[in-house]
Design an enzyme around this catalytic site. Structure first.
Site, PDB file in Angstrom:
ATOM      1  N   GLY A 143       0.824  -1.213   0.000  1.00  0.00           N
ATOM      2  CA  GLY A 143       0.000   0.000   0.000  1.00  0.00           C
ATOM      3  C   GLY A 143       0.859   1.265   0.000  1.00  0.00           C
ATOM      4  N   TYR A 144       0.177   2.373   0.181  1.00  0.00           N
ATOM      5  CA  TYR A 144       0.844   3.689   0.054  1.00  0.00           C
ATOM      6  C   TYR A 144       1.978   3.851   1.076  1.00  0.00           C
ATOM      7  N   TYR A 190      -0.095   8.763  12.990  1.00  0.00           N
ATOM      8  CA  TYR A 190       0.252   9.617  11.851  1.00  0.00           C
ATOM      9  C   TYR A 190      -0.694  10.806  11.785  1.00  0.00           C
ATOM     10  N   THR A 196      -6.502  10.509  14.168  1.00  0.00           N
ATOM     11  CA  THR A 196      -7.953  10.408  14.319  1.00  0.00           C
ATOM     12  C   THR A 196      -8.339   9.943  15.732  1.00  0.00           C
ATOM     13  N   SER A 202      -3.400   6.612  14.060  1.00  0.00           N
ATOM     14  CA  SER A 202      -3.737   7.848  13.359  1.00  0.00           C
ATOM     15  C   SER A 202      -4.081   8.937  14.358  1.00  0.00           C
ATOM     16  N   ASP A 209      -4.276 -12.876   3.360  1.00  0.00           N
ATOM     17  CA  ASP A 209      -5.231 -11.986   4.009  1.00  0.00           C
ATOM     18  C   ASP A 209      -5.039 -12.105   5.519  1.00  0.00           C
ATOM     19  N   LYS A 216      -9.459   2.302  15.018  1.00  0.00           N
ATOM     20  CA  LYS A 216      -8.061   2.559  15.403  1.00  0.00           C
ATOM     21  C   LYS A 216      -7.926   2.683  16.918  1.00  0.00           C
ATOM     22  N   ASN A 270      -9.535  12.626   0.396  1.00  0.00           N
ATOM     23  CA  ASN A 270      -8.558  13.493   1.061  1.00  0.00           C
ATOM     24  C   ASN A 270      -8.072  14.625   0.157  1.00  0.00           C
ATOM     25  N   LEU A 271      -7.594  15.683   0.807  1.00  0.00           N
ATOM     26  CA  LEU A 271      -7.292  16.912   0.067  1.00  0.00           C
ATOM     27  C   LEU A 271      -6.185  16.753  -0.979  1.00  0.00           C
ATOM     28  N   TYR A 315     -14.161   4.347  11.345  1.00  0.00           N
ATOM     29  CA  TYR A 315     -12.726   4.160  11.082  1.00  0.00           C
ATOM     30  C   TYR A 315     -11.922   4.576  12.316  1.00  0.00           C
ATOM     31  N   SER A 321      -6.030  -5.821  -1.904  1.00  0.00           N
ATOM     32  CA  SER A 321      -7.385  -5.262  -1.988  1.00  0.00           C
ATOM     33  C   SER A 321      -7.320  -3.768  -2.285  1.00  0.00           C
TER      34      SER A 321
HETATM   35  P1  NAD Z   1      -3.361   1.617   1.817  1.00  0.00           P
HETATM   36  O1  NAD Z   1      -4.778   1.226   1.599  1.00  0.00           O
HETATM   37  O2  NAD Z   1      -2.619   2.226   0.698  1.00  0.00           O
HETATM   38  O3  NAD Z   1      -2.525   0.347   2.351  1.00  0.00           O
HETATM   39  C1  NAD Z   1      -3.107  -0.687   3.095  1.00  0.00           C
HETATM   40  C2  NAD Z   1      -2.648  -1.991   2.461  1.00  0.00           C
HETATM   41  O4  NAD Z   1      -3.189  -3.069   3.226  1.00  0.00           O
HETATM   42  C3  NAD Z   1      -3.139  -2.164   1.022  1.00  0.00           C
HETATM   43  O5  NAD Z   1      -2.061  -2.561   0.213  1.00  0.00           O
HETATM   44  C4  NAD Z   1      -4.202  -3.272   1.113  1.00  0.00           C
HETATM   45  O6  NAD Z   1      -4.242  -4.072  -0.065  1.00  0.00           O
HETATM   46  C5  NAD Z   1      -3.715  -4.040   2.333  1.00  0.00           C
HETATM   47  N1  NAD Z   1      -4.788  -4.738   3.067  1.00  0.00           N
HETATM   48  C6  NAD Z   1      -5.965  -4.237   3.502  1.00  0.00           C
HETATM   49  N2  NAD Z   1      -6.668  -5.192   4.137  1.00  0.00           N
HETATM   50  C7  NAD Z   1      -5.901  -6.319   4.114  1.00  0.00           C
HETATM   51  C8  NAD Z   1      -6.092  -7.638   4.600  1.00  0.00           C
HETATM   52  N3  NAD Z   1      -7.214  -8.011   5.213  1.00  0.00           N
HETATM   53  N4  NAD Z   1      -5.087  -8.540   4.422  1.00  0.00           N
HETATM   54  C9  NAD Z   1      -3.961  -8.196   3.778  1.00  0.00           C
HETATM   55  N5  NAD Z   1      -3.735  -6.959   3.274  1.00  0.00           N
HETATM   56  C10 NAD Z   1      -4.703  -6.032   3.445  1.00  0.00           C
HETATM   57  O7  NAD Z   1      -3.344   2.575   3.102  1.00  0.00           O
HETATM   58  P2  NAD Z   1      -2.151   3.464   3.675  1.00  0.00           P
HETATM   59  O8  NAD Z   1      -2.511   4.885   3.436  1.00  0.00           O
HETATM   60  O9  NAD Z   1      -0.853   2.951   3.242  1.00  0.00           O
HETATM   61  O10 NAD Z   1      -2.365   3.197   5.226  1.00  0.00           O
HETATM   62  C11 NAD Z   1      -1.607   2.236   5.927  1.00  0.00           C
HETATM   63  C12 NAD Z   1      -2.030   2.241   7.379  1.00  0.00           C
HETATM   64  O11 NAD Z   1      -1.854   3.538   7.919  1.00  0.00           O
HETATM   65  C13 NAD Z   1      -3.495   1.875   7.626  1.00  0.00           C
HETATM   66  O12 NAD Z   1      -3.546   1.086   8.793  1.00  0.00           O
HETATM   67  C14 NAD Z   1      -4.152   3.212   7.837  1.00  0.00           C
HETATM   68  O13 NAD Z   1      -5.309   3.105   8.637  1.00  0.00           O
HETATM   69  C15 NAD Z   1      -3.056   3.981   8.549  1.00  0.00           C
HETATM   70  N6  NAD Z   1      -3.163   5.440   8.395  1.00  0.00           N
HETATM   71  C16 NAD Z   1      -3.195   5.990   7.141  1.00  0.00           C
HETATM   72  C17 NAD Z   1      -3.315   7.374   7.007  1.00  0.00           C
HETATM   73  C18 NAD Z   1      -3.367   8.004   5.643  1.00  0.00           C
HETATM   74  O14 NAD Z   1      -3.745   9.172   5.543  1.00  0.00           O
HETATM   75  N7  NAD Z   1      -2.989   7.352   4.571  1.00  0.00           N
HETATM   76  C19 NAD Z   1      -3.387   8.190   8.148  1.00  0.00           C
HETATM   77  C20 NAD Z   1      -3.328   7.590   9.405  1.00  0.00           C
HETATM   78  C21 NAD Z   1      -3.209   6.211   9.522  1.00  0.00           C
HETATM   79  C1  UD1 Z   2      -9.238  12.739   7.172  1.00  0.00           C
HETATM   80  C2  UD1 Z   2     -10.103  11.978   8.149  1.00  0.00           C
HETATM   81  C3  UD1 Z   2      -9.172  11.326   9.205  1.00  0.00           C
HETATM   82  C4  UD1 Z   2      -8.151  10.427   8.528  1.00  0.00           C
HETATM   83  C5  UD1 Z   2      -7.352  11.269   7.514  1.00  0.00           C
HETATM   84  C6  UD1 Z   2      -6.345  10.463   6.742  1.00  0.00           C
HETATM   85  C7  UD1 Z   2     -12.280  13.083   8.237  1.00  0.00           C
HETATM   86  C8  UD1 Z   2     -13.218  13.889   9.082  1.00  0.00           C
HETATM   87  N1  UD1 Z   2     -11.051  12.865   8.778  1.00  0.00           N
HETATM   88  O1  UD1 Z   2      -8.513  13.710   7.893  1.00  0.00           O
HETATM   89  O2  UD1 Z   2      -9.949  10.554  10.101  1.00  0.00           O
HETATM   90  O3  UD1 Z   2      -7.256   9.887   9.492  1.00  0.00           O
HETATM   91  O4  UD1 Z   2      -8.284  11.859   6.583  1.00  0.00           O
HETATM   92  O5  UD1 Z   2      -6.953   9.573   5.871  1.00  0.00           O
HETATM   93  O6  UD1 Z   2     -12.631  12.627   7.152  1.00  0.00           O
HETATM   94  N2  UD1 Z   2     -10.677  19.337   2.287  1.00  0.00           N
HETATM   95  C9  UD1 Z   2     -11.261  20.163   1.341  1.00  0.00           C
HETATM   96  N3  UD1 Z   2     -11.694  19.610   0.166  1.00  0.00           N
HETATM   97  C10 UD1 Z   2     -11.559  18.267  -0.108  1.00  0.00           C
HETATM   98  C11 UD1 Z   2     -10.956  17.427   0.866  1.00  0.00           C
HETATM   99  C12 UD1 Z   2     -10.534  17.998   2.061  1.00  0.00           C
HETATM  100  O7  UD1 Z   2     -11.386  21.363   1.551  1.00  0.00           O
HETATM  101  O8  UD1 Z   2     -11.993  17.829  -1.198  1.00  0.00           O
HETATM  102  C13 UD1 Z   2     -10.156  19.934   3.540  1.00  0.00           C
HETATM  103  C14 UD1 Z   2     -10.750  19.360   4.815  1.00  0.00           C
HETATM  104  O9  UD1 Z   2     -11.904  20.067   5.179  1.00  0.00           O
HETATM  105  C15 UD1 Z   2      -9.583  19.548   5.807  1.00  0.00           C
HETATM  106  C16 UD1 Z   2      -8.330  19.417   4.925  1.00  0.00           C
HETATM  107  O10 UD1 Z   2      -8.771  19.657   3.594  1.00  0.00           O
HETATM  108  O11 UD1 Z   2      -9.596  20.842   6.336  1.00  0.00           O
HETATM  109  C17 UD1 Z   2      -7.685  18.049   4.989  1.00  0.00           C
HETATM  110  O12 UD1 Z   2      -8.667  17.041   4.723  1.00  0.00           O
HETATM  111  P1  UD1 Z   2      -8.272  15.499   4.547  1.00  0.00           P
HETATM  112  O13 UD1 Z   2      -7.153  15.378   3.599  1.00  0.00           O
HETATM  113  O14 UD1 Z   2      -9.532  14.750   4.238  1.00  0.00           O
HETATM  114  O15 UD1 Z   2      -7.685  15.070   5.970  1.00  0.00           O
HETATM  115  P2  UD1 Z   2      -8.339  15.176   7.433  1.00  0.00           P
HETATM  116  O16 UD1 Z   2      -9.660  15.834   7.413  1.00  0.00           O
HETATM  117  O17 UD1 Z   2      -7.324  15.763   8.334  1.00  0.00           O
END
Ligand code: NAD
Ligand code: UD1
Length: 338
Positions: A12-13, A178, A128, A126, A60, A154, A200-201, A150, A36
């Site tokens: 993943g990312y 994060y 969150t 997170s 999985d 967490k 997300n933004l 979500y 997935s």
């Molecule tokens: P992502 O979706 O890109 O990566 C998650 C990976 O897990 C994917 O490759 C997916 O295929 C795999 N996966 C999901 N369910 C699975 C399962 N049951 N078995 C095996 N593989 C599975 O997400 P990401 O952005 O890389 O996030 C990684 C972690 O960080 C997650 O736990 C997410 O909740 C947490 N996180 C992400 C953010 C964000 O903004 N990206 C912020 C805070 C926390």
């Molecule tokens: C969101 C989630 C948070 C999650 C995080 C990372 C919500 C309420 N929170 O956080 O739980 O951990 O993503 O996946 O969904 N914005 C715009 N236009 C858009 C999208 C976002 O103006 O199209 C604004 C939002 O109002 C916010 C900022 O951009 O002020 C960042 O938004 P986003 O990237 O979704 O992150 P979070 O809200 O911090």
């Protein structure tokens, strides 16, 4: 002997960027993913970056027997657990699916680790978990809460980890909270690849800059922030990846767990991000003001001081680097799709 680390969700990312950081730091890494939410060619692209083929098991985390087999077949020293579902909007529609994948998945993994005598774990949490009532900048001691399934998943995962450590001190776990991970590897070979319309933004702005979406909706311009738009702590995914390497070495060194924020400690507004992305991409980013999004806080950024003390971690990249690498990734992804 090289330490061998299992990365669940490693395709993943955040997992893929952490894979690169771990290989660079001299670890032996095994990716476990069910693909997935990851492209099938991620392992090939990782090999392009590191110059060595990536070891991958397709499995999985909900399948306990598969997990047990992975631990039986491989000598694993530590696990970094990324695998989870992460869309807030989707979690509201499918709370049971989120609880199953995120919470049951963690329980399966920890049971399988325990059985295999592997008790060193880094967990993707997170900001969150602070809910919306947190002080900013937010220290790890802030009160916890959640605003959606979500976030709830967490928080429950963190509680399960805490209770497990209390029951058996042989566990050493790094819980990393994060803030807002964005950007991409500077090569443009890996990056964030949301399917459909992003929530997300930054990925939304990237698609508008690339002409794949017509206009960005700015969710509210009347917040009590300097320019009225929401403020967030965006952290470069390459910095975040480094935080995982530091967390693993702290666990190896101290044998003791930690719960730390990974952020920069600096907040940027939606307008600042739009302006910086426009500069980095040299593209116009049309936007319109829309109503506030339910559940959004005005401002969220980390107190990053504990990560500095415990992990020696400090983010290096600024918002321009985040936007520039995201834009390089958008362009190389488009070339690859041609
Ligand atoms: P992502 O979706 O890109 O990566 C998650 C990976 O897990 C994917 O490759 C997916 O295929 C795999 N996966 C999901 N369910 C699975 C399962 N049951 N078995 C095996 N593989 C599975 O997400 P990401 O952005 O890389 O996030 C990684 C972690 O960080 C997650 O736990 C997410 O909740 C947490 N996180 C992400 C953010 C964000 O903004 N990206 C912020 C805070 C926390
Ligand atoms: C969101 C989630 C948070 C999650 C995080 C990372 C919500 C309420 N929170 O956080 O739980 O951990 O993503 O996946 O969904 N914005 C715009 N236009 C858009 C999208 C976002 O103006 O199209 C604004 C939002 O109002 C916010 C900022 O951009 O002020 C960042 O938004 P986003 O990237 O979704 O992150 P979070 O809200 O911090």
């Amino acid at each position: 002997m090289k330490q061998r680390v299992l990365l669940t969700g490693g395709a993943g990312y955040i997992g893929s960027h952490t894979y690169v950081a771990l290989i660079e730091a001299g670890y032996d890494v095994l990716i476990l993913d069910n693909f997935s939410n990851a492209a099938r060619d991620v392992p090939t692209r990782l090999a392009e970056i590191t110059g060595q083929s990536a070891a991958v098991v397709e499995a999985d985390i909900l399948d306990r027997a598969s997990l047990d087999r992975v631990f039986a077949d491989n000598k694993i020293d530590a696990v970094i657990h990324f695998a989870a579902f992460k869309s807030v909007a989707e979690s509201v529609k499918k709370p049971l699916v989120y609880m199953q994948n995120n919470v049951v998945g963690l329980v399966n993994l920890m049971q399988s680790m325990d059985q295999a005598d592997v008790r060193r774990l880094v967990f993707s949490s997170s900001a969150t978990v602070y809910g919306n009532a947190a002080d900013v900048p937010t220290p790890e001691t802030a009160s916890l809460g959640y605003g959606n399934p979500y976030g709830h998943s967490k928080l429950v995962c963190e509680q399960i980890i805490e209770q497990t450590i209390a029951s058996d001190p042989r566990w050493s776990v790094g819980v990393l909270r994060y803030f807002n991970p964005v950007g991409a590897h500077p090569s443009g070979i890996i990056g964030e690849d949301p399917s459909g319309i992003p929530d997300n933004l930054m990925p939304y702005v990237a698609k508008v800059a690339a002409g794949q979406l017509p206009v960005l909706s700015v969710f509210g311009d009347d917040y009590p922030t300097p320019d009225g738009t929401g403020v967030r702590d965006y952290i470069h995914v390459v910095d975040l990846a480094k935080g995982h390497v530091n967390s693993l070495s702290a666990l190896e060194r101290d044998g003791q767990g930690h719960v730390v924020n990974l952020g920069t400690g600096r907040g940027y507004s939606v307008f600042e991000l739009i302006a910086t992305y426009a500069r980095a991409s040299n593209r116009d980013i049309p936007y319109k003001i829309a109503p506030r999004r339910d559940g959004d806080a005005a401002s969220s950024y980390a107190d990053p001081s504990l990560a500095k003390t415990v992990l020696g971690f400090e983010a290096e990249f600024d918002l321009f680097d985040m936007c520039r690498t995201s834009w390089v990734w958008m362009q190389t992804a488009a070339e690859r799709a041609e």
